[in-house]
Design a protein around this motif. Structure first.
Motif, PDB file in Angstrom:
ATOM      1  N   GLY A 184       0.658  -1.351  -0.077  1.00 13.66           N
ATOM      2  CA  GLY A 184      -0.127  -0.124   0.032  1.00 13.66           C
ATOM      3  C   GLY A 184       0.963   1.306   0.076  1.00 13.66           C
ATOM      4  O   GLY A 184       0.575   2.230  -0.827  1.00 13.66           O
ATOM      5  N   SER A 185       1.845   1.137   0.623  1.00 19.38           N
ATOM      6  CA  SER A 185       2.832   2.429   0.729  1.00 19.38           C
ATOM      7  C   SER A 185       3.569   2.591  -0.448  1.00 19.38           C
ATOM      8  O   SER A 185       3.658   3.730  -0.844  1.00 19.38           O
ATOM      9  CB  SER A 185       3.837   2.196   1.816  1.00 19.38           C
ATOM     10  N   LEU A 186       3.738   1.566  -1.281  1.00 19.10           N
ATOM     11  CA  LEU A 186       4.457   1.778  -2.515  1.00 19.10           C
ATOM     12  C   LEU A 186       3.521   2.306  -3.509  1.00 19.10           C
ATOM     13  O   LEU A 186       4.039   3.148  -4.254  1.00 19.10           O
ATOM     14  CB  LEU A 186       5.131   0.303  -3.053  1.00 19.10           C
ATOM     15  N   VAL A 187       2.367   2.038  -3.503  1.00 19.33           N
ATOM     16  CA  VAL A 187       1.464   2.603  -4.273  1.00 19.33           C
ATOM     17  C   VAL A 187       1.156   4.227  -4.012  1.00 19.33           C
ATOM     18  O   VAL A 187       1.212   4.917  -4.821  1.00 19.33           O
ATOM     19  CB  VAL A 187      -0.029   1.877  -4.213  1.00 19.33           C
ATOM     20  N   ALA A 188       1.047   4.480  -2.573  1.00 21.39           N
ATOM     21  CA  ALA A 188       0.935   5.980  -2.062  1.00 21.39           C
ATOM     22  C   ALA A 188       2.176   6.500  -2.706  1.00 21.39           C
ATOM     23  O   ALA A 188       2.119   7.669  -3.159  1.00 21.39           O
ATOM     24  CB  ALA A 188       0.929   5.947  -0.751  1.00 21.39           C
ATOM     25  N   TRP A 189       3.538   6.081  -2.867  1.00 22.96           N
ATOM     26  CA  TRP A 189       4.748   6.486  -3.064  1.00 22.96           C
ATOM     27  C   TRP A 189       4.585   6.831  -4.607  1.00 22.96           C
ATOM     28  O   TRP A 189       4.723   7.942  -5.033  1.00 22.96           O
ATOM     29  CB  TRP A 189       6.003   5.717  -2.856  1.00 22.96           C
ATOM     30  N   ALA A 190       4.025   5.838  -5.371  1.00 23.35           N
ATOM     31  CA  ALA A 190       3.966   6.163  -6.895  1.00 23.35           C
ATOM     32  C   ALA A 190       2.837   7.421  -7.268  1.00 23.35           C
ATOM     33  O   ALA A 190       3.066   7.997  -8.253  1.00 23.35           O
ATOM     34  CB  ALA A 190       3.485   4.530  -7.414  1.00 23.35           C
ATOM     35  N   LYS A 191       1.894   7.184  -6.263  1.00 19.24           N
ATOM     36  CA  LYS A 191       0.755   8.299  -6.692  1.00 19.24           C
ATOM     37  C   LYS A 191       1.255   9.808  -6.312  1.00 19.24           C
ATOM     38  O   LYS A 191       1.368  10.526  -7.197  1.00 19.24           O
ATOM     39  CB  LYS A 191      -0.299   7.938  -5.810  1.00 19.24           C
ATOM     40  N   LEU A 192       1.998   9.687  -5.262  1.00 16.83           N
ATOM     41  CA  LEU A 192       2.649  11.007  -4.867  1.00 16.83           C
ATOM     42  C   LEU A 192       3.518  11.549  -5.721  1.00 16.83           C
ATOM     43  O   LEU A 192       3.758  12.815  -6.237  1.00 16.83           O
ATOM     44  CB  LEU A 192       3.109  11.054  -3.442  1.00 16.83           C
ATOM     45  N   ASP A 193       4.305  10.572  -6.403  1.00 18.51           N
ATOM     46  CA  ASP A 193       5.424  10.894  -7.145  1.00 18.51           C
ATOM     47  C   ASP A 193       5.175  11.222  -8.722  1.00 18.51           C
ATOM     48  O   ASP A 193       5.888  11.508  -9.494  1.00 18.51           O
ATOM     49  CB  ASP A 193       6.501  10.023  -7.243  1.00 18.51           C
ATOM     50  N   GLY A 194       3.775  10.727  -8.955  1.00 17.28           N
ATOM     51  CA  GLY A 194       3.127  11.225 -10.224  1.00 17.28           C
ATOM     52  C   GLY A 194       3.477   9.940 -11.022  1.00 17.28           C
ATOM     53  O   GLY A 194       3.297  10.125 -12.405  1.00 17.28           O
ATOM     54  N   ARG A 195       3.859   8.847 -10.710  1.00 16.62           N
ATOM     55  CA  ARG A 195       4.022   7.669 -11.427  1.00 16.62           C
ATOM     56  C   ARG A 195       2.949   6.884 -11.773  1.00 16.62           C
ATOM     57  O   ARG A 195       2.798   5.970 -12.600  1.00 16.62           O
ATOM     58  CB  ARG A 195       5.284   6.770 -10.997  1.00 16.62           C
ATOM     59  N   PHE A 196       1.782   6.950 -11.162  1.00 16.57           N
ATOM     60  CA  PHE A 196       0.681   6.103 -11.070  1.00 16.57           C
ATOM     61  C   PHE A 196      -0.489   7.041 -10.517  1.00 16.57           C
ATOM     62  O   PHE A 196      -0.602   7.501  -9.706  1.00 16.57           O
ATOM     63  CB  PHE A 196       0.807   5.142  -9.917  1.00 16.57           C
ATOM     64  N   ARG A 197      -1.584   7.338 -11.635  1.00 11.82           N
ATOM     65  CA  ARG A 197      -2.727   8.059 -11.472  1.00 11.82           C
ATOM     66  C   ARG A 197      -4.073   7.382 -11.592  1.00 11.82           C
ATOM     67  O   ARG A 197      -4.910   8.116 -11.406  1.00 11.82           O
ATOM     68  CB  ARG A 197      -2.475   9.228 -12.636  1.00 11.82           C
ATOM     69  N   ARG A 198      -3.974   6.064 -11.825  1.00  9.72           N
ATOM     70  CA  ARG A 198      -5.318   5.334 -11.924  1.00  9.72           C
ATOM     71  C   ARG A 198      -5.809   5.244 -10.480  1.00  9.72           C
ATOM     72  O   ARG A 198      -5.268   5.261  -9.638  1.00  9.72           O
ATOM     73  CB  ARG A 198      -5.111   3.959 -12.459  1.00  9.72           C
ATOM     74  N   THR A 199      -7.519   5.412 -10.467  1.00 11.22           N
ATOM     75  CA  THR A 199      -8.245   5.037  -9.203  1.00 11.22           C
ATOM     76  C   THR A 199      -8.863   3.933  -9.305  1.00 11.22           C
ATOM     77  O   THR A 199      -9.777   3.477  -8.541  1.00 11.22           O
ATOM     78  CB  THR A 199      -9.173   6.405  -9.349  1.00 11.22           C
ATOM     79  N   SER A 200      -8.725   3.087 -10.177  1.00 11.66           N
ATOM     80  CA  SER A 200      -9.304   1.767 -10.250  1.00 11.66           C
ATOM     81  C   SER A 200      -8.466   0.713 -11.159  1.00 11.66           C
ATOM     82  O   SER A 200      -7.655   1.379 -12.131  1.00 11.66           O
ATOM     83  CB  SER A 200     -10.640   1.741 -10.878  1.00 11.66           C
ATOM     84  N   LEU A 201      -8.283  -0.436 -10.957  1.00 11.30           N
ATOM     85  CA  LEU A 201      -7.596  -1.383 -11.496  1.00 11.30           C
ATOM     86  C   LEU A 201      -8.647  -2.265 -12.449  1.00 11.30           C
ATOM     87  O   LEU A 201      -8.263  -2.913 -13.519  1.00 11.30           O
ATOM     88  CB  LEU A 201      -6.822  -2.312 -10.733  1.00 11.30           C
ATOM     89  N   VAL A 202      -9.669  -2.573 -11.810  1.00  7.48           N
ATOM     90  CA  VAL A 202     -10.654  -3.625 -12.441  1.00  7.48           C
ATOM     91  C   VAL A 202     -12.001  -2.888 -12.304  1.00  7.48           C
ATOM     92  O   VAL A 202     -12.230  -2.086 -11.321  1.00  7.48           O
ATOM     93  CB  VAL A 202     -10.652  -4.954 -11.594  1.00  7.48           C
ATOM     94  N   PRO A 203     -13.206  -3.583 -12.798  1.00  6.47           N
ATOM     95  CA  PRO A 203     -14.470  -2.909 -12.496  1.00  6.47           C
ATOM     96  C   PRO A 203     -15.037  -3.276 -11.096  1.00  6.47           C
ATOM     97  O   PRO A 203     -14.263  -4.503 -10.773  1.00  6.47           O
ATOM     98  CB  PRO A 203     -15.250  -3.630 -13.590  1.00  6.47           C
ATOM     99  N   GLN A 204     -15.847  -2.680 -10.390  1.00  4.31           N
ATOM    100  CA  GLN A 204     -16.077  -2.898  -9.095  1.00  4.31           C
ATOM    101  C   GLN A 204     -15.090  -3.311  -8.109  1.00  4.31           C
ATOM    102  O   GLN A 204     -15.176  -3.887  -7.526  1.00  4.31           O
ATOM    103  CB  GLN A 204     -17.305  -4.017  -9.104  1.00  4.31           C
ATOM    104  N   GLN A 205     -14.365  -2.069  -8.319  1.00  2.00           N
ATOM    105  CA  GLN A 205     -13.011  -2.273  -7.501  1.00  2.00           C
ATOM    106  C   GLN A 205     -13.069  -2.605  -5.961  1.00  2.00           C
ATOM    107  O   GLN A 205     -12.427  -3.547  -5.397  1.00  2.00           O
ATOM    108  CB  GLN A 205     -12.134  -0.830  -7.634  1.00  2.00           C
ATOM    109  N   HIS A 206     -13.996  -1.935  -5.340  1.00  2.21           N
ATOM    110  CA  HIS A 206     -14.376  -1.862  -3.914  1.00  2.21           C
ATOM    111  C   HIS A 206     -14.849  -3.546  -3.642  1.00  2.21           C
ATOM    112  O   HIS A 206     -14.351  -4.043  -2.506  1.00  2.21           O
ATOM    113  CB  HIS A 206     -15.289  -0.933  -3.414  1.00  2.21           C
ATOM    114  N   TRP A 207     -15.898  -4.000  -4.633  1.00  2.00           N
ATOM    115  CA  TRP A 207     -16.120  -5.436  -4.012  1.00  2.00           C
ATOM    116  C   TRP A 207     -15.196  -6.526  -4.561  1.00  2.00           C
ATOM    117  O   TRP A 207     -15.139  -7.324  -3.753  1.00  2.00           O
ATOM    118  CB  TRP A 207     -17.452  -5.819  -5.251  1.00  2.00           C
TER     119      TRP A 207
END
Length: 470
Positions: free
Chosen positions: A148-171
């Motif tokens: 989770g921290s690695l994803v947070a790092w990638a988002k803050l660093d502008g390397r990863f901008r997606r807000t979902s990976l699959v449909p119905q992400q939360h489920w």
């Protein structure tokens, strides 16, 4: 020897706790970091004397790892730009969670190897029931914090901008969580190496899936939460290893991180559950500029300088945009010039200004701003109605009056700085875009607000030149 080791661990624990207490104030934070660092060095050195390590033959590897890891961290800590500090915190925090997860993996795999020689045995028989449970829970928490921290790092660093990976992400996240819990229960009596590998892989995936939907505006809360989880995981694995220093350090970090997470969530009027599963930070449902009454009015730097030169009080509200522009030194030079003209200057800090707690405080301290000129939100808000000019530089969502006034706003209920109540508001901003949350800012359209467009450092420099000519 045992008494010496336990006494050293106790001293290290005292240094951890006192150091953490010192970190609660910018005035004593540097001292607190040093005290905690001394405690960590002491605990590390004493651990090499622990009788339980007798028979261990890889001392050289441990020393090399400490030198390489410590050297890299020292170098990065000295050279990292303040604007990149949140990314570094997320990355290093993830390493702590990963270390706790790795310790759990070693213990679990070791227990399985022993259990395979005993017909019908499992992890719980080798480690004992309580240790097995703690090891599995620590493995889950530490590994989740790592990915989770690695994803947070990638988002803050502008390397990863997606807000979902699959449909119905939360489920999908919920399904993964249920599967991981099921495997964790199965691990209790297993002697299957494959099952342990599958457990860790799925927890790594869950950490990625849980963090991906978190919007940018919520990332400070997510980082704080992962920090708490890392501390908890370290404490649990300390119990597994029967290491008092790890138990104490992990418990202190975990409890402090939990409290900070609660305070951060409160500052944003959000729950931790909503941060992880609410999808906040996306622009859906946000008020468009066309729906806000009024229009943005531009001001030139010369007119802004004159307005501030004849003000009785100027309150400067810094945000992440100031960090990006590296404008803190120019802003403090501007403040000093205003004070030479008998203008009272204060700095207003929102709890979630920037990308992590305390980001703006550290940035201003780096520029030499005295601590007694920096005020938290609750301290400074009563001053805004009597302030001649509120100078907002790089801040956006934390000064949006819709958080107080518009129940339809996604920000409604979030405590904000009352810059809108100042007699005049000058906003230094690169353009007319929205803030990190994607919500349009009603402050920019108020009658008492004027926009000063441009790079923060360049604009501050222009204001300084105009003030010198007055």
């Amino acid at each position: 020897m045992v008494i010496l080791i336990q006494a050293s661990y106790f001293l290290a624990a005292v240094l951890f706790i006192l150091g953490l207490k010192q970190m609660s104030s910018p005035v004593t934070a540097r001292r607190g970091i040093l005290w905690s660092g001394v405690g960590m060095v002491l605990a590390t050195l004493v651990t090499f004397l622990d009788p339980s390590l007798h028979g261990v033959s890889n001392y050289l590897l441990m020393v090399v790892a400490i030198i390489l890891g410590g050297g890299y961290a020292w170098q990065k800590g000295r050279t990292v730009a303040m604007v990149d500090m949140p990314q570094m915190i997320a990355l290093f925090n993830g390493m702590g969670g990963g270390a706790a997860g790795a310790i759990a993996a070693v213990e679990l795999f070791g227990a399985i190897n022993q259990s395979q020689a005993i017909p019908g045995a499992g992890v719980s028989l080798v480690l004992s029931s309580d240790v097995a449970i703690v090891a599995i829970v620590g493995a889950f928490i530490g590994t989740l914090s790592f990915s989770g921290s690695l994803v947070a790092w990638a988002k803050l660093d502008g390397r990863f901008r997606r807000t979902s990976l699959v449909p119905q992400q939360h489920w999908v996240n919920l399904g993964l969580l249920v599967l991981v819990i099921y495997l964790g229960v199965k691990l209790f009596d297993t002697d299957s190496t494959l099952l342990v590998l599958l457990f860790f892989l799925l927890v790594l995936l869950l950490g990625v899936f849980v963090t991906t939907p978190v919007g940018g505006a919520d990332m400070p809360v997510a980082i704080s939460l992962f920090n708490a989880l890392t501390g908890l995981a370290v404490g649990l694995e300390g119990y597994v290893l029967d290491n008092a220093a790890m138990i104490i350090a992990g418990t202190v970090v975990g409890s402090a991180g939990t409290l900070l997470t609660q305070l951060m969530a409160k500052a944003m009027n959000r729950s931790v559950w909503n941060v992880l599963f609410g999808g906040f930070g996306q622009s859906g449902g946000a008020k468009e500029a066309s729906e806000i009454e009024g229009s943005m009015k531009e001001i030139q730097s010369q007119d802004a300088a004159i307005m501030m030169a004849y003000a009785s009080q100027v309150v400067i509200v810094p945000g992440y945009g100031m960090a990006v522009a590296q404008a803190q030194h120019k802003v403090w030079e501007l403040a000093e010039l205003l004070e030479e003209n008998n203008v009272k200057v204060k700095f207003a800090i929102h709890p979630v200004a920037g990308r992590m707690p305390g980001h703006m405080n550290v940035l201003l301290a780096e520029a030499g701003v005295p601590y007694d000129k920096i005020f938290d939100m609750d301290e400074i808000n009563p001053d805004f109605p009597t302030t001649t000019v509120a100078l907002v530089i790089g801040a956006n969502d934390v000064v949006n009056p819709d958080a107080r006034n518009d129940k339809s706003s996604p920000l409604y209920g979030m405590p904000v700085l009352d810059a809108a109540k100042a007699e005049n508001v000058i906003v230094i901003k690169r353009g007319a875009g929205t803030g990190f949350s994607g919500v349009e800012n009603a402050l920019f359209y108020q009658d008492n607000t004027q926009m000063l467009y441009g790079d923060g450092q360049q604009v501050a420099g222009e204001l300084i030149q105009h003030l010198k000519k007055l």
